[in-house]
Design an enzyme around this catalytic site. Structure first.
Site, PDB file in Angstrom:
ATOM      1  N   ASP A 194      10.887  30.108  17.821  1.00  0.00           N
ATOM      2  CA  ASP A 194      11.718  28.702  17.900  1.00  0.00           C
ATOM      3  C   ASP A 194      10.927  27.706  18.459  1.00  0.00           C
ATOM      4  OD1 ASP A 194      14.138  29.921  17.069  1.00  0.00           O
ATOM      5  OD2 ASP A 194      14.555  30.556  18.743  1.00  0.00           O
TER       6      ASP A 194
ATOM      7  N   LYS B  23      10.747  35.757  13.295  1.00  0.00           N
ATOM      8  CA  LYS B  23      11.904  35.186  12.666  1.00  0.00           C
ATOM      9  C   LYS B  23      11.377  33.590  12.690  1.00  0.00           C
ATOM     10  CE  LYS B  23      15.985  34.299  15.041  1.00  0.00           C
ATOM     11  NZ  LYS B  23      16.230  32.771  14.834  1.00  0.00           N
TER      12      LYS B  23
ATOM     13  N   ASP C  49      15.483  32.692   8.987  1.00  0.00           N
ATOM     14  CA  ASP C  49      17.082  32.459   9.570  1.00  0.00           C
ATOM     15  C   ASP C  49      17.555  31.232   9.286  1.00  0.00           C
ATOM     16  OD1 ASP C  49      19.179  32.993  11.171  1.00  0.00           O
ATOM     17  OD2 ASP C  49      18.052  32.764  13.104  1.00  0.00           O
ATOM     18  N   LEU C  50      18.057  30.838   8.134  1.00  0.00           N
ATOM     19  CA  LEU C  50      18.504  29.634   7.700  1.00  0.00           C
ATOM     20  C   LEU C  50      20.083  29.709   7.627  1.00  0.00           C
ATOM     21  CD1 LEU C  50      15.672  28.428   5.087  1.00  0.00           C
ATOM     22  CD2 LEU C  50      15.756  28.204   7.723  1.00  0.00           C
ATOM     23  N   LYS C  51      20.572  30.630   7.821  1.00  0.00           N
ATOM     24  CA  LYS C  51      22.173  31.033   7.875  1.00  0.00           C
ATOM     25  C   LYS C  51      22.928  30.046   6.891  1.00  0.00           C
ATOM     26  CE  LYS C  51      22.322  31.739  13.018  1.00  0.00           C
ATOM     27  NZ  LYS C  51      20.669  31.324  13.486  1.00  0.00           N
TER      28      LYS C  51
ATOM     29  N   ASP D  53      27.655  27.702   2.196  1.00  0.00           N
ATOM     30  CA  ASP D  53      28.094  26.600   1.136  1.00  0.00           C
ATOM     31  C   ASP D  53      28.569  27.134   0.065  1.00  0.00           C
ATOM     32  OD1 ASP D  53      27.820  24.117  -0.221  1.00  0.00           O
ATOM     33  OD2 ASP D  53      25.843  23.592   0.653  1.00  0.00           O
TER      34      ASP D  53
ATOM     35  N   THR E 261      26.303  34.556  18.948  1.00  0.00           N
ATOM     36  CA  THR E 261      26.449  35.239  20.318  1.00  0.00           C
ATOM     37  C   THR E 261      26.617  33.937  21.319  1.00  0.00           C
ATOM     38  OG1 THR E 261      23.996  35.087  20.329  1.00  0.00           O
ATOM     39  CG2 THR E 261      24.994  37.316  19.841  1.00  0.00           C
TER      40      THR E 261
ATOM     41  N   GLN F 233      22.736  31.769  26.090  1.00  0.00           N
ATOM     42  CA  GLN F 233      23.571  32.852  25.601  1.00  0.00           C
ATOM     43  C   GLN F 233      24.543  33.369  26.544  1.00  0.00           C
ATOM     44  OE1 GLN F 233      22.992  33.754  22.538  1.00  0.00           O
ATOM     45  NE2 GLN F 233      20.636  34.124  22.028  1.00  0.00           N
TER      46      GLN F 233
ATOM     47  N   GLY G  55      13.601  35.977  21.470  1.00  0.00           N
ATOM     48  CA  GLY G  55      13.170  34.515  21.634  1.00  0.00           C
ATOM     49  C   GLY G  55      12.568  34.217  22.854  1.00  0.00           C
ATOM     50  N   ARG G  56      13.123  33.582  23.862  1.00  0.00           N
ATOM     51  CA  ARG G  56      12.625  32.856  25.088  1.00  0.00           C
ATOM     52  C   ARG G  56      11.902  34.128  26.036  1.00  0.00           C
ATOM     53  NH1 ARG G  56      17.789  29.123  25.791  1.00  0.00           N
ATOM     54  NH2 ARG G  56      18.482  30.820  24.400  1.00  0.00           N
TER      55      ARG G  56
HETATM   56  O1  C5P Z   1      15.611  32.629  23.225  1.00  0.00           O
HETATM   57  P1  C5P Z   1      16.702  33.640  22.524  1.00  0.00           P
HETATM   58  O2  C5P Z   1      16.124  35.178  22.588  1.00  0.00           O
HETATM   59  O3  C5P Z   1      18.047  33.322  23.061  1.00  0.00           O
HETATM   60  O4  C5P Z   1      16.692  33.381  20.968  1.00  0.00           O
HETATM   61  C1  C5P Z   1      17.904  34.256  20.107  1.00  0.00           C
HETATM   62  C2  C5P Z   1      17.268  33.485  18.798  1.00  0.00           C
HETATM   63  O5  C5P Z   1      18.312  34.224  17.776  1.00  0.00           O
HETATM   64  C3  C5P Z   1      17.529  32.186  18.584  1.00  0.00           C
HETATM   65  O6  C5P Z   1      16.568  31.982  17.498  1.00  0.00           O
HETATM   66  C4  C5P Z   1      18.961  32.150  17.810  1.00  0.00           C
HETATM   67  O7  C5P Z   1      19.171  31.096  16.923  1.00  0.00           O
HETATM   68  C5  C5P Z   1      19.131  33.509  17.195  1.00  0.00           C
HETATM   69  N1  C5P Z   1      20.494  33.960  16.883  1.00  0.00           N
HETATM   70  C6  C5P Z   1      21.342  34.090  17.989  1.00  0.00           C
HETATM   71  N2  C5P Z   1      22.691  34.281  17.748  1.00  0.00           N
HETATM   72  C7  C5P Z   1      23.137  34.775  16.484  1.00  0.00           C
HETATM   73  C8  C5P Z   1      22.309  34.405  15.319  1.00  0.00           C
HETATM   74  C9  C5P Z   1      20.869  34.157  15.784  1.00  0.00           C
HETATM   75  O8  C5P Z   1      21.080  33.900  19.076  1.00  0.00           O
HETATM   76  N3  C5P Z   1      24.276  35.252  16.289  1.00  0.00           N
END
Ligand code: C5P
Length: 238
Positions: free
Chosen positions: A10, A34, A61-63, A66, A122, A193, A213-214
């Protein structure tokens, strides 16, 4: 069945992303990564090709969400990027998910990328789902229902919280993949989250892939944090 740690890239642009990936240059194991909307919309498809050329597996991950015809065509385009995993929103209906799968199969045949669906993000808790989205059911039931729709449409799995992985496997089968974000080490802050799980708990709960991610990208030593996630999740020492 493949289990892996996927790092969420990200980052806002190419330079920051490649500087981060450079940290892993001497690693024998190139992390599965991702690429989400932020980076893809900033840099376009070339960033996907460039990261693939460095030897990473990619979850794009473009979700998509449409009308079915548009999702089918969009998936044909994404299949041309040689990615390993793509996704749609299950809320787009079974017809939309089937159309997406058809698009991938038309473009890639048997070697198509995995196709998974997002159930409830989430970051959405049950109170918000009930009051803001007017989905007046327990969150767990909504996730289980969307998961069943996803399986019935022929997709490979869903994105969900690790807390839901056991129920999803019980309903949809052990081979149905659970790709689970919302991961934090015990010492991290939750950020935005709402429902978080450690890598070790995600393993015990039955997650197939964790998306981190973070907790890795923001760590003082991202390579050490990645190795820690692998060790905790796979039980492998790296
Ligand atoms: O930084 P963090 O670990 O919270 O990042 C989680 C990643 O997972 C982000 O890229 C977020 O867009 C993605 N994501 C999510 N929940 C979902 C689907 C994708 O947190 N249900």
């Amino acid at each position: 069945m493949a289990k892996d740690v996927i790092i969420a890239l990200d980052f806002p642009n190419r330079d920051k992303t490649l500087a981060f990936l450079d940290l892993f240059e001497s690693e024998a194991r190139k992390p599965y990564v991702k690429i989400g909307m932020e980076l893809f919309y900033a840099e376009g498809p070339q960033i996907v090709r460039d990261i693939k050329a460095r030897g990473h597996q990619i979850f794009l991950d473009l979700k998509l969400h449409d009308i079915p015809n548009t999702v089918r065509s969009a998936m044909r385009s994404l299949a041309g990027l040689d990615v390993d995993m793509v996704n749609v929103h299950a809320a787009g209906t079974r017809a939309m998910m089937q159309a997406g799968l058809e698009g991938l199969c038309e473009a890639s045949g048997k070697d198509r990328p995995l196709l998974i669906a997002v159930t409830q993000l989430t970051s959405t808790d049950e109170a918000r789902m009930r009051t803001e989205l007017l989905i007046d059911h327990p969150l767990e039931d909504v996730v289980a229902h969307y998961a069943a729709n996803t399986r019935d449409a022929g997709l490979d799995g869903i994105v969900c919280s690790p807390l839901e992985a056991g129920k999803v496997h019980a309903t949809c089968g052990e081979d149905f993949l659970t790709v689970t974000p919302g991961i934090r080490f015990a010492t991290d802050s939750k950020g935005d989250q709402k429902r978080v799980t450690t890598p070790a708990d995600a393993r015990d709960l039955g997650s197939d892939y964790i998306v981190v991610g973070r907790s890795i990208t923001g760590a003082a030593d991202p390579v050490a944090a990645y190795r820690q996630a692998l060790t905790d999740f796979l039980g492998e020492t790296v």
